[in-house]
Design a protein around this motif. Structure first.
Motif: not given
Length: 180
Positions: A45-48, A157-162
């Motif tokens: 979802a974050l990648g999208t 990890e959230l920083a990496s994904l967003t």
């Protein structure tokens, strides 16, 4: 001799066999499968949302460039800065700056109504694209908050994904209650 209180045998927090020795439990089912599924869904979802945000930002850049060219052409064809400012919603200083950037345009000879309708349409499209981008950012922030509350991902990890910095994640979620 020690006495046991209660009716059942005392159970420690470590896994012990009947002989009192440690029992190897590596093949025992673990409850982390739901965490892994949650993590995979959240990462997707974050990648999208990251991709949607990229597309929305690109559309805004394209619309801004087209609108700015229309502003420059309208000023070159004799519309006043105040009129263009009223139609586009930009302040007069911004309109003047944009018009000065397009000093190499030649008069097109189009009537005033054509310029006004084109400027209004492009400005409306630009505002709609800005609202769409704001919605995507709002949904991304909701996903970040959900991930932190459910402890699916940490800040890094959230920083990496967003695509955001860890500091931005921490600042934007400062007031969020996280489970201990």
């Amino acid at each position: 001799m020690t006495t046991q209180q209660g009716s059942g045998p005392a159970v420690s927090h470590q896994a012990r066999s009947a002989t009192g020795r440690y029992t190897y439990r590596a093949k025992a089912p673990r409850p982390q499968t739901t965490d892994h599924n949650d993590h995979a869904k959240l990462a997707h979802a974050l990648g999208t949302h990251r991709q949607l945000l990229s597309h929305a930002t690109s559309a805004i850049r394209t619309l801004t460039a087209a609108r700015n060219e229309l502003i420059g052409q309208a000023i070159e064809d004799g519309l006043t800065i105040a009129t263009v400012s009223a139609v586009t919603g930009e302040n007069m200083k911004a309109v003047r700056t944009i018009a000065l950037a397009y000093d190499d345009l030649h008069p097109s000879g189009l009537p005033r109504t054509v310029h006004l309708s084109a400027l209004k349409q492009k400005s409306d499209e630009l505002r709609a694209a800005g609202r769409h981008r704001a919605q995507i950012i709002e949904r991304r922030e909701a996903l970040i908050v959900m991930a932190l509350r459910n402890q699916v991902c940490d800040d890094l990890e959230l920083a990496s994904l967003t695509g955001l910095t860890p500091d931005h994640i921490r600042r934007s979620t400062r007031g969020i209650a996280r489970p201990a």
